[in-house]
Design a protein around this motif. Structure first.
Motif, short mmCIF file in Angstrom:
data_model
loop_
_atom_site.label_atom_id
_atom_site.label_comp_id
_atom_site.label_asym_id
_atom_site.label_seq_id
_atom_site.Cartn_x
_atom_site.Cartn_y
_atom_site.Cartn_z
N ASN A 10 1.01 5.84 86.88
CA ASN A 10 1.02 4.61 87.67
C ASN A 10 -0.25 4.37 88.47
OD1 ASN A 10 3.70 4.34 86.76
ND2 ASN A 10 4.44 5.58 88.48
N ALA A 11 -1.37 4.91 88.01
CA ALA A 11 -2.61 4.71 88.75
C ALA A 11 -3.02 3.25 88.71
CB ALA A 11 -3.72 5.58 88.15
N LEU A 12 -3.61 2.79 89.79
CA LEU A 12 -4.11 1.43 89.89
C LEU A 12 -5.63 1.50 89.87
CD1 LEU A 12 -3.72 -1.60 90.44
CD2 LEU A 12 -3.70 -1.07 92.89
N GLY A 13 -6.24 0.89 88.88
CA GLY A 13 -7.70 0.92 88.77
C GLY A 13 -8.35 -0.18 89.61
N ILE A 14 -9.24 0.22 90.52
CA ILE A 14 -9.95 -0.74 91.37
C ILE A 14 -11.44 -0.50 91.18
CG2 ILE A 14 -10.43 -1.46 93.74
CD1 ILE A 14 -7.61 -0.62 94.46
N GLY A 15 -12.18 -1.54 90.88
CA GLY A 15 -13.60 -1.40 90.59
C GLY A 15 -14.50 -1.84 91.73
N VAL A 16 -15.78 -1.81 91.46
CA VAL A 16 -16.77 -2.25 92.44
C VAL A 16 -16.88 -3.77 92.40
CG1 VAL A 16 -18.07 -0.11 92.22
CG2 VAL A 16 -18.66 -2.05 90.77
N THR A 17 -17.43 -4.35 93.43
CA THR A 17 -17.65 -5.79 93.46
C THR A 17 -18.87 -6.10 94.32
OG1 THR A 17 -16.67 -7.96 94.01
CG2 THR A 17 -16.11 -6.11 95.45
N LYS A 74 -11.76 -12.56 100.49
CA LYS A 74 -10.64 -12.89 101.36
C LYS A 74 -9.95 -11.63 101.89
CE LYS A 74 -11.36 -17.26 100.70
NZ LYS A 74 -12.05 -18.04 101.75
N ALA A 75 -9.27 -11.80 103.01
CA ALA A 75 -8.59 -10.69 103.68
C ALA A 75 -7.54 -10.08 102.77
CB ALA A 75 -7.96 -11.17 104.98
N GLY A 76 -7.51 -8.75 102.74
CA GLY A 76 -6.52 -8.03 101.92
C GLY A 76 -7.07 -7.52 100.61
N ALA A 77 -8.28 -7.92 100.23
CA ALA A 77 -8.87 -7.44 98.98
C ALA A 77 -9.32 -5.99 99.12
CB ALA A 77 -10.06 -8.32 98.58
N LEU A 78 -9.33 -5.26 98.02
CA LEU A 78 -9.78 -3.88 97.98
C LEU A 78 -10.96 -3.74 97.03
CD1 LEU A 78 -6.46 -1.80 97.75
CD2 LEU A 78 -8.02 -1.86 99.68
N ARG A 79 -11.83 -2.78 97.31
CA ARG A 79 -12.92 -2.47 96.37
C ARG A 79 -13.22 -0.97 96.44
NH1 ARG A 79 -18.76 -4.45 99.01
NH2 ARG A 79 -18.84 -2.87 100.67
N TYR A 80 -13.79 -0.46 95.34
CA TYR A 80 -14.21 0.94 95.28
C TYR A 80 -15.69 1.03 95.57
CZ TYR A 80 -15.30 5.56 93.41
OH TYR A 80 -15.75 6.84 93.26
N ASN A 81 -16.10 2.07 96.33
CA ASN A 81 -17.50 2.29 96.67
C ASN A 81 -17.98 3.58 96.00
OD1 ASN A 81 -17.35 0.07 98.64
ND2 ASN A 81 -16.13 1.50 99.82
N PRO A 82 -18.72 3.50 94.89
CA PRO A 82 -19.10 4.72 94.17
C PRO A 82 -20.02 5.63 94.98
CG PRO A 82 -20.24 2.79 93.27
CD PRO A 82 -19.21 2.28 94.22
N GLY A 83 -20.84 5.09 95.86
CA GLY A 83 -21.77 5.92 96.62
C GLY A 83 -21.06 6.88 97.55
N THR A 84 -20.05 6.37 98.27
CA THR A 84 -19.31 7.20 99.23
C THR A 84 -17.97 7.66 98.67
OG1 THR A 84 -18.48 5.12 100.19
CG2 THR A 84 -20.36 6.17 101.27
N GLN A 85 -17.65 7.23 97.44
CA GLN A 85 -16.42 7.62 96.76
C GLN A 85 -15.19 7.35 97.60
OE1 GLN A 85 -16.63 11.56 95.06
NE2 GLN A 85 -18.73 11.31 94.41
N ASP A 86 -15.09 6.10 98.09
CA ASP A 86 -13.92 5.73 98.86
C ASP A 86 -13.58 4.26 98.59
OD1 ASP A 86 -15.85 4.33 100.23
OD2 ASP A 86 -15.75 5.54 102.05
N LEU A 87 -12.52 3.80 99.23
CA LEU A 87 -12.08 2.41 99.10
C LEU A 87 -12.34 1.68 100.41
CD1 LEU A 87 -8.62 2.84 97.33
CD2 LEU A 87 -10.77 2.14 96.28
#
Length: 270
Positions: free
Chosen positions: A80-87, A95-108
């Motif tokens: 059930n993993a949810l894939g979240i990419g960079v943007t 908009k408020a509530g959006a998520l993104r992945y940060n490859p440099g710091t390896q966090d969301l």
């Protein structure tokens, strides 16, 4: 005639409103029901793991036919993993509530509508512990990287044991400790060796080297085992490399001792 037409349209409209659409199945159980592998068995709850449904309330289920939230992915097989990419979007655009992945710091990060705010998170630090029993040979007077290690621990998979290259998984401070031992043999007069720990050896702009020197001055008539160690502290950026090398000037070619514990490397990320 006109009344019959109106009645027919109303009947068709009612059927359309109540219709359920199934893909890869003949008996859909939601407004839209897709059976990815065409294997759904209504009496077997675990058979819905590859299904996608949209319910009358507008909830979507992936792997479940009874979604409890707007998007529910809690399937029976737990993949059930949810894939979240960079943007590259700004927080206000996403908009408020959006998520993104940060490859440099390896966090969301999440958007509060104005800025991207990192979620509380701590990725595991790099830790490598390796030994060497390869009996690698070193020509006198020539620097060579030590290769063909055997890993005991490598928390983030950041050490290439074949090439002996460590790659930092994130920016930070790294402590490197290295020991070596050569098989017993003759030592030339006024002989010496250098152990080297260096970063980004292929780049002259960012290459840093820690050197540790051992010497055997005067006349040497005995057959001895040469051993040494070196350590250093490095500020590394994500993707920077570390290698350890030996440059021995003991008069003849030398090989590493085959006792693995005598040649080792440890790398700690702080």
């Amino acid at each position: 005639m006109k009344k019959r037409l109106i009645f027919a349209l109303m009947t068709i409209g009612g059927l359309l409103i109540k219709a359920q659409v199934g893909i890869n199945m003949s008996a859909p159980e939601a407004v839209l029901h897709i059976d990815g592998q065409k294997n759904t068995a209504p009496a077997v709850s675990g058979s819905y793991y590859d299904d996608v449904v949209v319910t009358a309330s507008g909830n979507m289920g992936v792997g479940t036919k009874t979604p409890k939230t707007r998007l529910d992915m809690r399937s029976a097989e737990r993949l059930n993993a949810l894939g979240i990419g960079v943007t590259s979007q700004t927080a206000s655009a996403a908009k408020a509530g959006a998520l993104r992945y940060n490859p440099g710091t390896q966090d969301l990060s999440y958007s509060n509508g104005t800025a991207w705010t990192p979620l509380a998170h701590k990725a595991p630090n790099d830790f490598v512990d390796a030994e060497n029993a390869s009996a690698q040979s070193f020509t006198s007077g020539t620097q060579a990287a030590i290769i063909n290690w055997t890993k005991k621990t490598d928390v983030n998979g950041s050490f290439n044991s074949g090439t002996g290259t460590f790659t930092a998984s994130k920016t930070g401070i790294y402590i490197v400790a290295f020991t070596f031992s050569l098989a017993s043999g003759t030592i030339a007069n006024d002989a010496r060796y250098e152990t080297l720990i260096q970063t980004n050896s292929a780049s002259s702009a960012t290459n840093k080297v820690f050197k540790c020197v051992g010497s055997y001055p005067g006349t040497n008539t005995l057959s001895n085992r040469v051993a040494g160690n070196c350590s250093g502290i490095f500020n590394l950026n994500q993707g920077d490399n570390i290698t350890v090398s030996l440059n021995q000037a003991l008069g003849t070619a030398k090989t590493l001792d085959t006792e693995a514990s005598l040649t080792s490397i440890s790398i700690f990320g702080l």
